[in-house]
Design an enzyme around this catalytic site. Structure first.
Site, PDB file in Angstrom:
ATOM      1  N   ASP A 162      20.650   6.421  13.449  1.00  0.00           N
ATOM      2  CA  ASP A 162      21.015   5.252  14.255  1.00  0.00           C
ATOM      3  C   ASP A 162      22.519   4.928  14.157  1.00  0.00           C
ATOM      4  O   ASP A 162      23.281   5.643  13.510  1.00  0.00           O
ATOM      5  CB  ASP A 162      20.145   4.072  13.766  1.00  0.00           C
ATOM      6  N   ASP A 217      17.838  -0.204  23.518  1.00  0.00           N
ATOM      7  CA  ASP A 217      16.396  -0.047  23.246  1.00  0.00           C
ATOM      8  C   ASP A 217      15.499  -0.413  24.422  1.00  0.00           C
ATOM      9  O   ASP A 217      15.666  -1.470  25.055  1.00  0.00           O
ATOM     10  CB  ASP A 217      15.987  -0.937  22.064  1.00  0.00           C
TER      11      ASP A 217
HETATM   12  C1  GLA Z   1      17.915   0.418  16.767  1.00  0.00           C
HETATM   13  C2  GLA Z   1      17.287   1.629  17.451  1.00  0.00           C
HETATM   14  C3  GLA Z   1      15.798   1.433  17.545  1.00  0.00           C
HETATM   15  C4  GLA Z   1      15.203   1.260  16.160  1.00  0.00           C
HETATM   16  C5  GLA Z   1      15.885   0.097  15.448  1.00  0.00           C
HETATM   17  C6  GLA Z   1      15.479   0.011  13.982  1.00  0.00           C
HETATM   18  O1  GLA Z   1      17.776  -0.725  17.525  1.00  0.00           O
HETATM   19  O2  GLA Z   1      17.852   1.818  18.710  1.00  0.00           O
HETATM   20  O3  GLA Z   1      15.182   2.512  18.217  1.00  0.00           O
HETATM   21  O4  GLA Z   1      15.375   2.446  15.440  1.00  0.00           O
HETATM   22  O5  GLA Z   1      17.295   0.224  15.491  1.00  0.00           O
HETATM   23  O6  GLA Z   1      16.112  -1.001  13.305  1.00  0.00           O
END
Ligand code: GLA
Length: 401
Positions: A162, A217
């Site tokens: 990430d 996301d």
């Molecule tokens: C980010 C990523 C998500 C998930 C969260 C976890 O937002 O884009 O897909 O992995 O972190 O904290």
């Protein structure tokens, strides 16, 4: 004591040494394949904990999810990775080794990986290029080699990496650093980059990650937006247009994990979401609770004919070939010379949508059309096909010359 050697003995020793050196120089080590090369030749398929469970993860739930992936038939149609997203990790020990949250993972990560492997599946973990993960757990910045070595020792097969808490960090350098650390650790680990498309990874990430997120996301809704950037299915879909040429075997655009089955959309909308992810040759990471799926949701996730579109060996990302406002036509060429077409209706009423062979670059007159959701041959069609498409739904057909 001084040892005196005869001249002939000295000569033979010298010749022996000489031959040994020549032998070592000429004897090339057998070519070793880099451990991450050749992975993800088709888009990765599996399950990830984040969309449904967020930080609420523990070893029993993960084991049950592995069991359900087998009993639901998902493993048999190609899903293989069980990935724990954020929150499995808690701290680092005095030597800097990453330590799991032992309250939720009392048997340790290796035991869990062993369990997942015993089901004929593969095991994945999550970390972050920053100092901390998005949920404030320890990130891998400065610990890349240590973490990669640990993952390999635990027999991890997939790493999602990430982008939170990366102020001042260069994305290309950070992801390259982890790629190299994984290579050095010596285990084939699929490397999933998750920097949300911030630095246009499609332009530089081939050869670093096997897949890269293209957006913020996904949310479990048709078209919602969140103030922090999260967005619904069709907003994500629209952002994939133009990225087609960057995807291919071993390097995929990732429009984020599936929301199918998470209850924020209708079955018709989930069918559209799944169909379009398959047309896009997107990674198929289920994000729902596999332990209690309805039959309808299981049938979406396990439709082998639709999955075959995603997993086609040509690895061509499909594209939108027509956009009439709320009515769209998407097409993807397959290795067998056919085209798969998704007729997509974004409007609030059922509508007839058509496609011509010319639009999908088929040079024949006559072609056989098969409906991939009805699993039914519709017959021979001349030059075009049309169908009534439900509101927020798709008709997905395979057109074979
Ligand atoms: C980010 C990523 C998500 C998930 C969260 C976890 O937002 O884009 O897909 O992995 O972190 O904290």
């Amino acid at each position: 004591m001084k040892i005196r050697l005869k001249t002939t003995t000295k000569l033979s020793l010298f010749l022996g040494l000489f031959c040994f050196v020549i032998f070592m120089i000429s004897c090339k080590a057998p070519e070793q394949k880099a451990p991450l090369a050749d992975l993800a030749q088709t888009p990765p398929m599996g399950w990830n904990s984040w969309n449904k469970f967020g930080c609420d993860v523990d070893e029993n739930m993960i084991k049950e999810m592995a069991d359900a992936m087998v009993s639901s038939g998902m493993r048999d149609v190609g899903y293989e990775f069980i990935v724990i997203d954020d929150c499995w990790q808690l701290s680092r020990d005095s030597e800097g080794n990453i330590v799991e949250d032992s309250e939720h993972f009392p048997s340790g990560i290796k035991a869990l990986a062993d369990y997942v492997h015993s089901k004929g599946l593969k095991f994945g973990l999550y970390s972050c290029a920053g100092t901390k993960t998005c949920q404030g757990r320890p990130g891998s910045k400065g610990y890349e080699e240590k973490d990669a070595t640990q993952y390999a020792a635990w027999e991890v097969d997939y790493l999602k990496y990430d982008w939170c808490n990366t102020k001042g960090v260069d994305a290309t350098q950070a992801y390259t650093k982890m790629r190299k650390a994984l290579e050095a650790a010596g285990r084939p680990i699929v490397f999933s980059m998750c920097e949300w498309g911030r630095n246009k990874p499609w332009l530089w990430a081939e050869g670093i990650g096997h897949l890269w997120r293209t957006t913020a996301d996904i949310q479990d809704c048709w078209d919602c937006t969140r103030d922090w950037g999260g967005m619904g299915f069709i907003k994500i879909l629209d952002l994939q247009v133009g990225l087609e040429e960057y995807a291919g075997p071993g390097h995929w655009n990732d429009p984020d994990m599936l929301e199918v089955g998470n209850q924020g959309m209708s079955t018709t909308e989930y069918t559209a979401h799944f169909s379009l992810w398959c047309i896009l040759a997107a990674p198929l990471m289920a994000g729902n609770d596999l332990r209690n799926m309805s039959d309808e949701i299981r049938e979406i996730l396990t439709n082998a004919e639709v999955i075959a579109v995603d997993q086609d060996p040509l690895g061509i990302q499909g594209r939108k070939v027509r956009d009439d406002g709320d009515f769209e036509v998407w097409s993807k060429p397959l290795a067998d010379g056919s085209r798969v077409v998704v007729l997509f209706n974004r409007s609030s009423g059922d509508t007839k949508i058509s496609v011509t062979w010319q639009e999908i670059e088929l040079s024949v007159q006559e072609a056989v059309v098969r409906d991939l959701w009805k699993k039914e041959d519709l017959g021979q069609f001349q030059s075009s096909f049309s169908a009534v498409v439900p509101s927020h739904g798709v008709v997905m057909v395979k057109i074979t010359p």
